[in-house]
Design a protein around this motif. Structure first.
Motif, PDB file in Angstrom:
ATOM      1  N   SER A 191       0.824  -1.219   0.000  1.00 25.98           N
ATOM      2  CA  SER A 191       0.000   0.000   0.000  1.00 25.98           C
ATOM      3  C   SER A 191       0.853   1.262   0.000  1.00 25.98           C
ATOM      4  O   SER A 191       0.337   2.347  -0.214  1.00 25.98           O
ATOM      5  CB  SER A 191      -0.971  -0.017   1.175  1.00 25.98           C
ATOM      6  N   SER A 192       2.165   1.121   0.262  1.00 23.42           N
ATOM      7  CA  SER A 192       3.003   2.320   0.125  1.00 23.42           C
ATOM      8  C   SER A 192       4.089   2.092  -0.929  1.00 23.42           C
ATOM      9  O   SER A 192       5.212   2.576  -0.817  1.00 23.42           O
ATOM     10  CB  SER A 192       3.615   2.700   1.477  1.00 23.42           C
ATOM     11  N   PHE A 193       3.735   1.325  -1.949  1.00 21.51           N
ATOM     12  CA  PHE A 193       4.697   1.022  -3.028  1.00 21.51           C
ATOM     13  C   PHE A 193       5.121   2.331  -3.704  1.00 21.51           C
ATOM     14  O   PHE A 193       4.266   3.129  -4.089  1.00 21.51           O
ATOM     15  CB  PHE A 193       4.022   0.105  -4.054  1.00 21.51           C
ATOM     16  N   PRO A 194       6.432   2.547  -3.840  1.00 17.78           N
ATOM     17  CA  PRO A 194       6.839   3.762  -4.561  1.00 17.78           C
ATOM     18  C   PRO A 194       6.381   3.663  -6.018  1.00 17.78           C
ATOM     19  O   PRO A 194       5.873   2.631  -6.410  1.00 17.78           O
ATOM     20  CB  PRO A 194       8.368   3.744  -4.456  1.00 17.78           C
ATOM     21  N   ASN A 195       6.559   4.643  -6.795  1.00 20.13           N
ATOM     22  CA  ASN A 195       6.205   4.652  -8.230  1.00 20.13           C
ATOM     23  C   ASN A 195       4.705   4.716  -8.486  1.00 20.13           C
ATOM     24  O   ASN A 195       4.280   4.803  -9.625  1.00 20.13           O
ATOM     25  CB  ASN A 195       6.750   3.417  -8.994  1.00 20.13           C
ATOM     26  N   ILE A 196       3.887   4.602  -7.433  1.00 16.79           N
ATOM     27  CA  ILE A 196       2.443   4.720  -7.669  1.00 16.79           C
ATOM     28  C   ILE A 196       2.018   6.046  -7.054  1.00 16.79           C
ATOM     29  O   ILE A 196       2.194   6.256  -5.850  1.00 16.79           O
ATOM     30  CB  ILE A 196       1.670   3.553  -7.019  1.00 16.79           C
ATOM     31  N   THR A 197       1.517   6.929  -7.900  1.00 15.37           N
ATOM     32  CA  THR A 197       1.208   8.272  -7.389  1.00 15.37           C
ATOM     33  C   THR A 197       0.020   8.237  -6.425  1.00 15.37           C
ATOM     34  O   THR A 197       0.062   8.792  -5.343  1.00 15.37           O
ATOM     35  CB  THR A 197       0.949   9.254  -8.553  1.00 15.37           C
ATOM     36  N   ASP A 198      -1.027   7.482  -6.821  1.00 18.89           N
ATOM     37  CA  ASP A 198      -2.210   7.450  -5.968  1.00 18.89           C
ATOM     38  C   ASP A 198      -2.252   6.116  -5.223  1.00 18.89           C
ATOM     39  O   ASP A 198      -2.934   5.174  -5.636  1.00 18.89           O
ATOM     40  CB  ASP A 198      -3.450   7.629  -6.870  1.00 18.89           C
ATOM     41  N   THR A 199      -1.499   6.017  -4.105  1.00 15.76           N
ATOM     42  CA  THR A 199      -1.438   4.720  -3.409  1.00 15.76           C
ATOM     43  C   THR A 199      -2.796   4.355  -2.807  1.00 15.76           C
ATOM     44  O   THR A 199      -3.049   3.197  -2.513  1.00 15.76           O
ATOM     45  CB  THR A 199      -0.349   4.720  -2.312  1.00 15.76           C
ATOM     46  N   GLY A 200      -3.678   5.356  -2.661  1.00 15.18           N
ATOM     47  CA  GLY A 200      -5.025   5.070  -2.159  1.00 15.18           C
ATOM     48  C   GLY A 200      -5.790   4.160  -3.108  1.00 15.18           C
ATOM     49  O   GLY A 200      -6.756   3.491  -2.716  1.00 15.18           O
ATOM     50  N   SER A 201      -5.359   4.104  -4.374  1.00 11.67           N
ATOM     51  CA  SER A 201      -6.088   3.281  -5.348  1.00 11.67           C
ATOM     52  C   SER A 201      -5.648   1.811  -5.308  1.00 11.67           C
ATOM     53  O   SER A 201      -6.149   0.999  -6.078  1.00 11.67           O
ATOM     54  CB  SER A 201      -5.875   3.850  -6.752  1.00 11.67           C
ATOM     55  N   ILE A 202      -4.702   1.479  -4.418  1.00 15.03           N
ATOM     56  CA  ILE A 202      -4.250   0.082  -4.392  1.00 15.03           C
ATOM     57  C   ILE A 202      -5.138  -0.726  -3.444  1.00 15.03           C
ATOM     58  O   ILE A 202      -5.088  -0.544  -2.231  1.00 15.03           O
ATOM     59  CB  ILE A 202      -2.781  -0.048  -3.918  1.00 15.03           C
ATOM     60  N   ILE A 203      -5.937  -1.585  -4.030  1.00 12.81           N
ATOM     61  CA  ILE A 203      -6.729  -2.523  -3.226  1.00 12.81           C
ATOM     62  C   ILE A 203      -6.369  -3.910  -3.744  1.00 12.81           C
ATOM     63  O   ILE A 203      -6.271  -4.115  -4.950  1.00 12.81           O
ATOM     64  CB  ILE A 203      -8.242  -2.283  -3.415  1.00 12.81           C
ATOM     65  N   ILE A 204      -6.122  -4.831  -2.815  1.00 14.49           N
ATOM     66  CA  ILE A 204      -5.798  -6.202  -3.215  1.00 14.49           C
ATOM     67  C   ILE A 204      -6.842  -7.125  -2.594  1.00 14.49           C
ATOM     68  O   ILE A 204      -7.091  -7.063  -1.388  1.00 14.49           O
ATOM     69  CB  ILE A 204      -4.391  -6.607  -2.673  1.00 14.49           C
ATOM     70  N   ASP A 205      -7.459  -7.983  -3.419  1.00 16.21           N
ATOM     71  CA  ASP A 205      -8.409  -8.934  -2.836  1.00 16.21           C
ATOM     72  C   ASP A 205      -8.219 -10.353  -3.371  1.00 16.21           C
ATOM     73  O   ASP A 205      -9.023 -11.239  -3.112  1.00 16.21           O
ATOM     74  CB  ASP A 205      -9.861  -8.469  -3.046  1.00 16.21           C
ATOM     75  N   GLN A 206      -7.161 -10.556  -4.138  1.00 18.41           N
ATOM     76  CA  GLN A 206      -6.937 -11.909  -4.679  1.00 18.41           C
ATOM     77  C   GLN A 206      -5.447 -12.207  -4.660  1.00 18.41           C
ATOM     78  O   GLN A 206      -4.628 -11.329  -4.961  1.00 18.41           O
ATOM     79  CB  GLN A 206      -7.468 -11.997  -6.120  1.00 18.41           C
ATOM     80  N   LEU A 207      -5.115 -13.433  -4.273  1.00 20.58           N
ATOM     81  CA  LEU A 207      -3.711 -13.876  -4.292  1.00 20.58           C
ATOM     82  C   LEU A 207      -3.649 -15.247  -4.941  1.00 20.58           C
ATOM     83  O   LEU A 207      -4.409 -16.149  -4.586  1.00 20.58           O
ATOM     84  CB  LEU A 207      -3.165 -13.972  -2.854  1.00 20.58           C
ATOM     85  N   THR A 208      -2.724 -15.385  -5.889  1.00 21.28           N
ATOM     86  CA  THR A 208      -2.402 -16.707  -6.442  1.00 21.28           C
ATOM     87  C   THR A 208      -0.971 -17.025  -6.040  1.00 21.28           C
ATOM     88  O   THR A 208      -0.069 -16.214  -6.264  1.00 21.28           O
ATOM     89  CB  THR A 208      -2.506 -16.715  -7.983  1.00 21.28           C
ATOM     90  N   VAL A 209      -0.790 -18.176  -5.413  1.00 18.38           N
ATOM     91  CA  VAL A 209       0.565 -18.634  -5.068  1.00 18.38           C
ATOM     92  C   VAL A 209       0.921 -19.730  -6.062  1.00 18.38           C
ATOM     93  O   VAL A 209       0.148 -20.662  -6.266  1.00 18.38           O
ATOM     94  CB  VAL A 209       0.617 -19.181  -3.620  1.00 18.38           C
ATOM     95  N   ASN A 210       2.058 -19.588  -6.699  1.00 16.01           N
ATOM     96  CA  ASN A 210       2.544 -20.583  -7.659  1.00 16.01           C
ATOM     97  C   ASN A 210       3.839 -21.185  -7.137  1.00 16.01           C
ATOM     98  O   ASN A 210       4.727 -20.445  -6.707  1.00 16.01           O
ATOM     99  CB  ASN A 210       2.888 -19.899  -8.989  1.00 16.01           C
ATOM    100  N   GLU A 211       3.949 -22.493  -7.212  1.00 12.84           N
ATOM    101  CA  GLU A 211       5.229 -23.133  -6.877  1.00 12.84           C
ATOM    102  C   GLU A 211       5.760 -23.831  -8.127  1.00 12.84           C
ATOM    103  O   GLU A 211       5.127 -24.739  -8.655  1.00 12.84           O
ATOM    104  CB  GLU A 211       5.042 -24.161  -5.760  1.00 12.84           C
TER     105      GLU A 211
END
Ligand SMILES: O=C(O)CCC(=O)C(=O)O
Ligand SMILES: [Fe+2]
Length: 342
Positions: A191-211
């Motif tokens: 949520s505080s990733f640099p390079n993203i101007t509007d960090t408020g727009s970062i919402i994550i609701d899905q994760l895929t884990v690959n091995e």
């Protein structure tokens, strides 16, 4: 000279030639192209040594004279080579299959960038050491305590929403629940990733884990536009790999394997770039990188990276964080967009 055959492809051939196709030596088995050049120079001037393919264990040695190639073949084929750690070389004459001029290839390998900025693809970022070794351990043990689903060649887990491989989409009506709490520190960093101007727009609701075991990769694809929003974060753990990016000028949103052979045949214009993903690094694909470039993990047991051959570890585990999309995609890359195609 070992850098001269970047634009040439070779095949094994029975008719004599000044090029030799040499199997069972190369960077993957710990033998550099310079060592190979030195060994074969005993028979005459070697014009170039380069990878025959992406295996790292097959090369093409090109002599100035056909007689030198003949002498080397007779001396080295099928016998332990005293100048190359006693390896038994398998040698055939080689002829030129085709020529192309991908400027990004060196010695037959795609040149691999260590920094995302070198790729010059808008919207791609790589943060190294995104997680500490302790966090890496914790994330790996958290998923290793949970149930893996076996695909043909790799194992996966899904959180938030299940990814359906048949449709390359998610069933938005079937939520698997909130993302588990062991992900909270990572979600906070995202949520505080640099390079993203509007960090408020970062919402994550899905994760895929690959091995991925060594030798297993992922075929070229663009994550379906209608399935996920514009930020795709991929955390690499346990082992490295390279990721290749391809932009097809006449491409469509379909994976290249599904596009008709006619379309593929007409589509010689592909730009290929590659990036090394070290363990504990976080990759962000956004904008053009997310919407218009295919990403691909070659099915290799090792990768040639800036003159070194880096073996894949016993496994690479990636965590791909995305936000499921709830309506059609309205991106500006309509050519690659399933929401904007008929
Ligand atoms: O393993 C990775 O880093 C990428 C995974 C990926 O591209 C995907 O799940 O769509
Ligand atoms: Fe992907």
């Amino acid at each position: 000279m070992v850098n001269e055959c970047s634009s040439t492809r070779f095949i094994s051939s029975s008719s004599s030639s000044s090029n030799l196709y040499v199997a069972n030596c190369g960077p993957y088995v710990g033998i550099s192209l310079d060592q190979i050049q030195l060994a074969f120079s005993k028979f005459g001037e070697v014009k170039s040594v380069c990878a025959a393919d992406q295996s790292g264990a097959r090369v093409v040695v090109s002599f100035s004279q056909e007689s030198s190639a003949k002498a080397a073949l007779e001396a080295f084929d099928g016998k332990p080579c005293p100048y190359l750690s006693g390896r038994i070389l398998h040698i055939r004459y080689s002829s030129i299959l085709q020529t192309s001029s991908p400027s990004s290839q060196v010695n037959g390998f795609l040149s691999v960038s260590l920094e995302a900025s070198e790729l010059q693809i808008p919207g791609i970022y790589l943060l190294k050491d995104f997680v500490s070794s302790e966090e890496e351990e914790e994330l790996l043990s958290a998923v290793d305590c949970r149930l893996w689903k076996n695909l043909a060649k790799r194992r996966v887990q899904h959180y938030g929403y299940e990814f359906m491989y048949e449709t390359r989409n998610v069933n938005t009506k079937h939520c698997l629940g909130e993302l588990p709490s062991f992900l909270s520190p990572i979600l906070k960093k995202i949520s505080s990733f640099p390079n993203i101007t509007d960090t408020g727009s970062i919402i994550i609701d899905q994760l895929t884990v690959n091995e991925y075991p060594p030798g297993v990769g992922l075929s070229p694809h663009i994550d379906t536009h209608s399935a996920f929003e514009g930020f795709i974060f991929s955390l690499s753990l346990a082992g490295p790999c390279i990721m290749e990016f391809r932009k097809y000028s006449k491409g469509s949103w379909l994976p290249p394997a599904i596009q008709s052979t006619v379309t593929r045949g007409e589509n010689p214009e592909v730009i290929r770039k590659a990036l090394f993903l070290p363990p504990r690094s976080m990759l962000l694909l956004s904008g053009e990188a997310r919407y218009a470039w295919h990403h691909y993990i070659p099915h290799h047991k090792g990768d040639a990276v800036r003159g070194d051959f880096i073996k894949r570890a016993s496994r690479r585990v990636s965590f791909t964080f995305r936000k499921v999309r709830n309506g059609p995609c309205c991106c500006e890359f309509s050519q690659y967009c399933d929401s904007q195609s008929d």
